[in-house]
Design an enzyme around this catalytic site. Structure first.
Site, PDB file in Angstrom:
ATOM      1  N   GLU A 323       0.820  -1.220   0.000  1.00 23.58           N
ATOM      2  CA  GLU A 323       0.000   0.000   0.000  1.00 23.58           C
ATOM      3  C   GLU A 323       0.850   1.265   0.000  1.00 23.58           C
ATOM      4  O   GLU A 323       0.814   2.039   0.967  1.00 23.58           O
ATOM      5  CB  GLU A 323      -0.883   0.023   1.259  1.00 23.58           C
ATOM      6  N   PRO A 324       1.607   1.527  -1.049  1.00 29.27           N
ATOM      7  CA  PRO A 324       2.387   2.765  -1.055  1.00 29.27           C
ATOM      8  C   PRO A 324       1.496   3.984  -1.307  1.00 29.27           C
ATOM      9  O   PRO A 324       0.578   3.933  -2.126  1.00 29.27           O
ATOM     10  CB  PRO A 324       3.357   2.574  -2.224  1.00 29.27           C
ATOM     11  N   ARG A 367       3.791  19.467   7.666  1.00 23.77           N
ATOM     12  CA  ARG A 367       4.828  18.477   7.982  1.00 23.77           C
ATOM     13  C   ARG A 367       6.085  19.083   8.656  1.00 23.77           C
ATOM     14  O   ARG A 367       6.610  18.493   9.593  1.00 23.77           O
ATOM     15  CB  ARG A 367       5.206  17.664   6.742  1.00 23.77           C
ATOM     16  N   CYS A 398      -0.172  33.263  12.003  1.00 25.01           N
ATOM     17  CA  CYS A 398       0.260  34.035  13.173  1.00 25.01           C
ATOM     18  C   CYS A 398       0.874  33.086  14.190  1.00 25.01           C
ATOM     19  O   CYS A 398       0.316  32.867  15.268  1.00 25.01           O
ATOM     20  CB  CYS A 398      -0.902  34.791  13.764  1.00 25.01           C
TER      21      CYS A 398
HETATM   22  N1  LLP Z   1      -1.032   1.676   4.701  1.00 28.40           N
HETATM   23  C1  LLP Z   1      -1.332   2.005   5.978  1.00 28.40           C
HETATM   24  C2  LLP Z   1      -2.078   1.072   6.790  1.00 28.40           C
HETATM   25  C3  LLP Z   1      -0.915   3.225   6.497  1.00 28.40           C
HETATM   26  O1  LLP Z   1      -1.211   3.542   7.750  1.00 28.40           O
HETATM   27  C4  LLP Z   1      -0.183   4.120   5.680  1.00 28.40           C
HETATM   28  C5  LLP Z   1       0.251   5.405   6.194  1.00 28.40           C
HETATM   29  C6  LLP Z   1       0.090   3.742   4.352  1.00 28.40           C
HETATM   30  C7  LLP Z   1      -0.339   2.504   3.909  1.00 28.40           C
HETATM   31  C8  LLP Z   1       0.825   4.628   3.406  1.00 28.40           C
HETATM   32  O2  LLP Z   1       2.094   4.970   3.847  1.00 28.40           O
HETATM   33  P1  LLP Z   1       3.103   5.705   2.842  1.00 28.40           P
HETATM   34  O3  LLP Z   1       3.441   4.755   1.740  1.00 28.40           O
HETATM   35  O4  LLP Z   1       2.419   6.926   2.325  1.00 28.40           O
HETATM   36  O5  LLP Z   1       4.263   6.037   3.710  1.00 28.40           O
HETATM   37  N2  LLP Z   1       1.276  11.983   7.697  1.00 28.40           N
HETATM   38  C9  LLP Z   1       2.562  11.321   7.720  1.00 28.40           C
HETATM   39  C10 LLP Z   1       2.467   9.932   7.180  1.00 28.40           C
HETATM   40  C11 LLP Z   1       1.467   9.109   7.937  1.00 28.40           C
HETATM   41  C12 LLP Z   1       1.310   7.778   7.313  1.00 28.40           C
HETATM   42  C13 LLP Z   1       0.201   7.056   7.943  1.00 28.40           C
HETATM   43  N3  LLP Z   1      -0.049   5.800   7.357  1.00 28.40           N
HETATM   44  C14 LLP Z   1       3.558  12.153   6.943  1.00 28.40           C
HETATM   45  O6  LLP Z   1       3.197  13.217   6.468  1.00 28.40           O
HETATM   46  O7  LLP Z   1       4.722  11.777   6.835  1.00 28.40           O
END
Ligand code: LLP
Length: 472
Positions: A323-324, A367, A398
């Protein structure tokens, strides 16, 4: 689609490379282009700030992950599906693009599920995650016939099975819900603590460690319960170890642990789980010189770890899925800002830091403030021979923590009116945006083959007022 900008005709455009999307070039006069569209034209047509998405780049990354994992899995004698994690950024167009590239869509709320379905992605190609799904969200998933519901707690196993039973009692034909059980492996990977999800002391998933009473692990208990409920079909095991991971070894360790659990369940019940999903988390380059994780390398390593573990345990190879999110959409996006003020500030150590204020900030990219995330920025509307200066790009909120880029070298003549771009903001920028200070959220503009189009329009003050329904 509206045509905007002209291609450089002198052949002087240079591709910038990572962390910029592959379609980003710079003309000899310093003007940046995304897929042939110059930033002046983008700013004139769509305003600033704006999120700009390079469609071809996004699609190529989706394809690269599907092909890499597909090939590695095929070589090992199984299959691998890729689900795009919509939390990184989801709109109908993006859901359609990734689906057209052969990906499913992983959703984490009723809202994400609704957008994926509205895009025409068949329910069977959609998954629903969440550690606290509401009954309404579970019903929506069952209505849509989603291909997988990833359960996150024992409470949820019962809740979902009871919902299916209640629907059947109401005369609504409802097949057994396809369930994956989310397991926490104890593997802690990725950047910031908040974005690392598989260590024990956090809210996600069911632990593989012995239960609070020393008996079966919560993960095994949940699996036994799913197997015992005829309203549920046990489709698979799920593990997500974190985000922005640049080293593939964590995936391999997690895969071994999940495979061992699968073998335990088979020994206890004879049920051999069909599929193992290893989640997302594939890291990208945010700064010049950084290297993203390589999909081909990580696919080979992860699939090999799964195959070795299955062989050692004497079990069949499961089907695989991943799941990217960030790795598909992150590098494809940049944020285009306009500089409003420039202010040199003398630091205690005698250095001067040039504060460059842009027309957005922590509301369009939380972020840096939330995770201390580092970004890059460049002045992109012109060339400059001025000596670079130590700069900090800040927003217009602000709050002194309203920082877009903590530290970057910008030309010493950076000035009001300049266009400034921050690369690699496609993931978790728009999707984590807010209306802090009642700023209106920027549009998401897609660019392809020399033309741009709006995917998500800019919010207006009327949008904000429309939500404010009390007249007195
Ligand atoms: N699958 C599940 C169950 C997840 O919880 C996540 C991300 C993904 C896939 C996708 O992960 P990715 O491939 O995008 O790294 N807001 C944070 C990232 C939080 C990710 C939460 N879960 C940031 O801005 O770095």
């Amino acid at each position: 689609m509206s045509a905007a900008g002209t291609r450089a005709d002198d052949g002087a455009a240079t591709a910038l490379g990572a962390p910029w999307s592959t379609g980003v070039t710079r003309d000899a006069d310093g003007t940046l282009r995304v897929a042939g569209v110059d930033v002046h034209a983008l700013a004139a047509e769509h305003g600033t700030p704006a999120y700009v998405l390079d469609e071809a780049d996004l699609r190529a990354r989706a394809r690269a992950y599907r092909e890499a994992f597909g090939a590695a899995a095929a070589a090992a004698g199984t299959t691998a599906d890729v689900y795009y994690a919509g939390k990184a950024f989801l709109s109908r167009a993006v859901a359609r693009w990734v689906h057209a590239e052969g990906l499913g869509v992983d959703t984490a709320s009723g809202g994400e599920l609704a957008v994926a379905l509205a895009a025409g992605v068949p329910g069977a190609h959609v998954g629903l995650h969440g550690n606290n799904k509401s009954d309404a969200e579970l019903h929506a998933a069952l209505d849509a016939g989603v291909g997988r519901i990833i359960v996150d707690s024992l409470v949820e196993v019962d809740r979902l099975a009871d919902l299916v039973a209640a629907r059947r009692a109401d005369g609504r034909e409802t097949p057994a819900a396809p369930v994956m059980v989310r397991v926490t492996t104890g593997v802690h990977a990725g950047g910031h603590e908040f974005i690392s999800t598989a260590h024990e002391d956090q809210k996600f998933g069911l632990s593989l460690a012995a239960g609070p009473d020393g008996g079966d692990s919560p993960a095994l208990t949940a699996l036994l319960r799913v197997v015992a409920r005829p309203e549920l079909h046990l489709l698979g095991l799920h593990s997500h170890i974190g985000s922005q991971i640049l080293d593939s070894s964590g995936f391999a360790v997690a895969a071994q642990k999940v495979l061992a659990l699968r073998a335990d369940l088979a020994a206890r019940t004879g049920v051999v789980v069909e599929e193992v999903d290893l989640g997302g988390g594939y890291g990208i380059a945010y700064l010049p010189g950084e290297e993203a994780i390589d999909p081909v390398r990580v696919a080979d390593e992860v699939v090999r770890a799964v195959a070795d573990a299955a062989r050692a345990l004497g079990t069949d190879l499961p089907r695989l899925s991943i799941e990217p999110g960030r790795a598909i959409v992150g590098p494809a996006g940049l944020t285009l800002y306009r500089v409003g003020t420039v202010k040199p500030v003398r630091l205690d150590d005698g250095r001067v830091r040039t504060y460059v204020s842009v027309d957005g900030g922590m509301s369009d990219n939380i972020r840096p403030a939330l995770y201390g995330a580092a970004y890059h920025a460049e002045v992109v509307g012109r060339a400059s021979d001025a000596e670079p200066v130590l700069a900090r790009v800040v927003g217009k909120h602000c709050e002194s923590g309203d920082i877009v880029v903590h530290e970057v070298q910008l030309p010493g003549d950076v000035r009001a009116g300049d266009l400034l771009a921050v690369p690699a903001t496609g993931a978790y920028g728009r999707s984590m945006s807010s209306n802090y200070n009642l700023l209106t959220r920027p549009p998401v503009v897609a660019v392809r083959d020399g033309a741009s189009r709006v995917l998500v329009r800019r919010e207006t003050v009327d949008d904000l007022l429309a939500l404010d329904v009390s007249a007195d």
